[in-house]
Design an enzyme around this catalytic site. Structure first.
Site, PDB file in Angstrom:
ATOM      1  N   GLY A  58      24.725   0.312  29.460  1.00 19.67           N
ATOM      2  CA  GLY A  58      25.424   0.292  30.681  1.00 19.67           C
ATOM      3  C   GLY A  58      24.991  -1.189  31.331  1.00 19.67           C
ATOM      4  N   CYS A  85      20.048   0.463  24.701  1.00 24.28           N
ATOM      5  CA  CYS A  85      20.024  -0.409  25.712  1.00 24.28           C
ATOM      6  C   CYS A  85      19.706   0.420  26.981  1.00 24.28           C
ATOM      7  CB  CYS A  85      21.386  -1.290  25.892  1.00 24.28           C
ATOM      8  SG  CYS A  85      20.869  -2.835  26.597  1.00 24.28           S
ATOM      9  N   TYR A  86      20.376   0.291  27.962  1.00 21.35           N
ATOM     10  CA  TYR A  86      20.407   0.817  29.202  1.00 21.35           C
ATOM     11  C   TYR A  86      19.899   2.478  28.885  1.00 21.35           C
ATOM     12  CZ  TYR A  86      21.035   3.219  33.751  1.00 21.35           C
ATOM     13  OH  TYR A  86      20.949   3.547  35.008  1.00 21.35           O
ATOM     14  N   GLU A 175      26.110  -0.653  17.665  1.00 17.14           N
ATOM     15  CA  GLU A 175      27.491  -0.324  17.459  1.00 17.14           C
ATOM     16  C   GLU A 175      28.417  -1.365  17.201  1.00 17.14           C
ATOM     17  OE1 GLU A 175      25.724  -0.176  20.083  1.00 17.14           O
ATOM     18  OE2 GLU A 175      26.972  -0.623  22.063  1.00 17.14           O
ATOM     19  N   ASP A 231      52.624   7.722  18.431  1.00 18.45           N
ATOM     20  CA  ASP A 231      51.920   8.827  19.073  1.00 18.45           C
ATOM     21  C   ASP A 231      52.954   9.982  19.221  1.00 18.45           C
ATOM     22  OD1 ASP A 231      49.992   6.882  19.369  1.00 18.45           O
ATOM     23  OD2 ASP A 231      50.333   6.805  21.741  1.00 18.45           O
ATOM     24  N   LYS A 380      43.580   5.849  18.211  1.00 19.00           N
ATOM     25  CA  LYS A 380      44.807   5.244  17.635  1.00 19.00           C
ATOM     26  C   LYS A 380      44.784   5.351  16.080  1.00 19.00           C
ATOM     27  CE  LYS A 380      48.789   3.470  18.752  1.00 19.00           C
ATOM     28  NZ  LYS A 380      49.769   3.998  19.795  1.00 19.00           N
TER      29      LYS A 380
END
Ligand code: XMP
Length: 524
Positions: A58, A85-86, A175, A231, A380
């Site tokens: 963040g 991280c944060y 990530e 979709d 998606k």
């Protein structure tokens, strides 16, 4: 809908631009992941039944006044935690460590030295890893019970663990693609540390979702507005598998579709899938309402309102025809996971704040339907996989996004049948040349725009005064930002030559070389 039978990782979102990326990485491990707000209580987390937690990064500093906090009782739940991280700094901060502002902001690639190779998180990864950093603050004192497992030149606590509690912290970002072996780190966390099973496959999703739909709908009937987009098409195929003839699809031809679109949808869904498909040709209605309108916002409003009216009429007519027997209790929608994640906008994460103006065409709240949204859990790319598994052809499953208001947003100025003809013919050439050159599926979108500009040209011995078409071909991850594609000149040349030669009324083609921002993808 419940998803209790799957292994699960919950991701606490502290406002990182990478939160969704973390969720996708976990799913690539075939483990279900769910993003929750950072302030979810320990009880809420417990109720989710997650096998492990990941705290996202963040933009805030743990000491900042409005720093996103968490419920400290989460540390007592007894489930493994990976702080990134944060997320790591916050864990350190809560568990008696110390976080300080670093003089040297660490940004970009770096090298990680793994000091404790037996740490489960680094299992099989060797002693040296390329990593990606992006942080200002850093941990300067270990929290109680933790030990260092890896360092960088700038940080002696680049990776830490509390083996007994199964808490882990990473100063860098596993990530992102710039941490090439980050996926293996995440795999180690979800399989080895959290004990997750690889049960999140599209096959198991389809099976479970079908039984959930059956349970939700019972004997009742469902109506779905089929647009031909990925979709709504996949939602239709899934519902059809679950409840067969209890599903009716309504396909509204608003007169603003691409060439052959109405036929394709009828062929795929009506003829191949044998779905109950109500085709409504409302072209005249839409075009007469759009007559003389040039303002883009007004065009959108008219199209949105008109769609609601036509859709309502169609469902009413269907109900009357069956003497009320198939009264639709449910409305199905192809809502996806990114639409339902409640975004946390903290400090420098503008992407979360950009709300799309796009859903003007939605259905009004006062339509008394209950909602069925079978794709709510999916990203998606997962939707495309489900569609393929359900037997939808690639021309539907792999298609590029197409805006709800259709070609209306690609005709600048007045929309007339003649201008629609010009754009449709140009669009068909763009699509077929992009497919022939193998580029159609590599880009986010590739389409033609008809400008309200005429210019002088010469054809044979004759002077012409005709329309200009702009080509918009962009690459993008999610439509939020985009860049124009550096398409080989030969392909551009072929598209341009064909449009000018074959489309009556066009004598000039331009290539749009603007990125988004500051431009948008559609011209409107
Ligand atoms: P812009 O033009 O805002 O578009 O950069 C971003 C993405 O959204 C698509 N788009 C729409 N999609 N209904 C939709 O379903 C709409 O009204 C709409 N307007 C734009 C656009 O094609 C691009 O992929």
């Amino acid at each position: 809908m419940t998803d209790s039978s799957f292994s699960k990782i919950a991701i606490l979102d502290f406002g990182s631009q990478y939160t969704q990326v973390i969720a996708r990485r976990v799913r690539e491990c075939q483990v279900y992941s769910q993003i929750v707000r950072h302030d979810a209580t320990a009880d809420e987390i417990k109720a989710l039944g997650a096998n492990g937690l990941i705290f996202s990064g963040g933009p805030a500093s743990v000491y900042a006044k409005d720093a996103p906090q968490l419920d400290p009782a989460i540390f007592e739940l007894g489930i493994p935690i990976l702080g990134i991280c944060y997320g790591m700094q916050l864990m350190g901060h809560h568990l008696s460590g110390k976080v300080e502002h670093s003089e040297r902001r660490e940004y970009g690639s770096g090298q990680l030295h793994v000091a404790v190779p037996e740490c489960k998180l680094f299992h099989g990864l060797g002693e040296m890893l390329d990593i990606w950093n992006s942080h200002g603050d850093k941990l300067t004192k270990l929290p109680r019970g933790f030990r260092t497992v890896a360092t960088t030149d700038n940080s002696e606590f680049a990776a830490i663990e509390h083996p007994k509690k199964r808490f882990y912290g990473l100063q860098f970002h596993p990530e992102v693609a710039h941490t090439p072996r980050g996926k293996e780190l995440i795999q180690n966390f979800v399989y080895e540390i959290c004990g997750c099973k690889m049960d999140w496959t599209m096959g198991s999703f389809i099976e479970q979702t079908c039984s959930e739909i059956q349970a939700q709908v019972g004997e009742d009937h469902v109506v779905l507005g089929l647009s031909g987009g990925v979709d709504s098409s996949v939602a239709a195929a899934l519902l059809h598998k679950a409840i067969g003839n209890q599903l009716t699809c309504v396909f509204v031809n608003n007169g603003l579709l691409r060439a052959n679109e109405a036929e394709t949808v009828q062929r795929v869904f009506g003829d191949n899938f044998h779905m109950k498909l109500k085709y409504v040709d409302a072209t005249t209605q839409f075009l007469s309402k759009l007559k003389g309108i040039t303002d883009p916002e007004r065009k959108r409003k008219i199209i949105g309102n008109q769609f609601v009216r036509v859709f309502e009429e169609a469902t009413k007519a269907l109900t009357t025809k069956t003497k009320g027997k198939s009264k639709f209790k449910f409305l199905a929608q192809g809502t996806l996971y990114p639409d339902v994640i409640e975004s946390v906008a903290i400090g420098g994460n503008p992407a979360a704040l950009i709300k799309s103006h796009h859903n003007v065409g939605g259905l009004p709240k006062n339509m008394k339907f209950k909602l069925v949204e079978p794709l709510r859990q999916l990203f998606k790319d997962e939707v495309r996989l489900v569609g393929a598994q359900l037997g939808l052809p690639p021309e539907i499953v792999q298609r590029q996004p197409f805006p709800g208001p259709g070609l209306a947003v690609r005709i600048l100025g007045e929309i007339t049948r003649e201008r629609l003809r010009v754009l449709r013919e140009a669009d068909t050439i763009v699509v077929s040349e992009m497919k022939a050159a193998g580029w159609y599926y590599k880009v986010w979108q590739s389409f033609a725009v008809l400008l309200p500009v005429r210019s002088v040209g010469v054809m044979g011995d004759e002077r012409t005064y005709e329309n200009t078409v702009a080509l918009r071909i962009v690459e993008s991850q999610d439509g939020m930002t985009a860049d124009w594609v550096r398409l080989p000149y030969e392909i551009l040349a072929r598209i341009s030559t064909r449009i000018i030669n074959e489309v009556k009324g066009v004598n000039r083609v331009c290539y749009d070389i603007s990125s988004k921002p500051p431009a948008t993808i559609e011209w409107e």
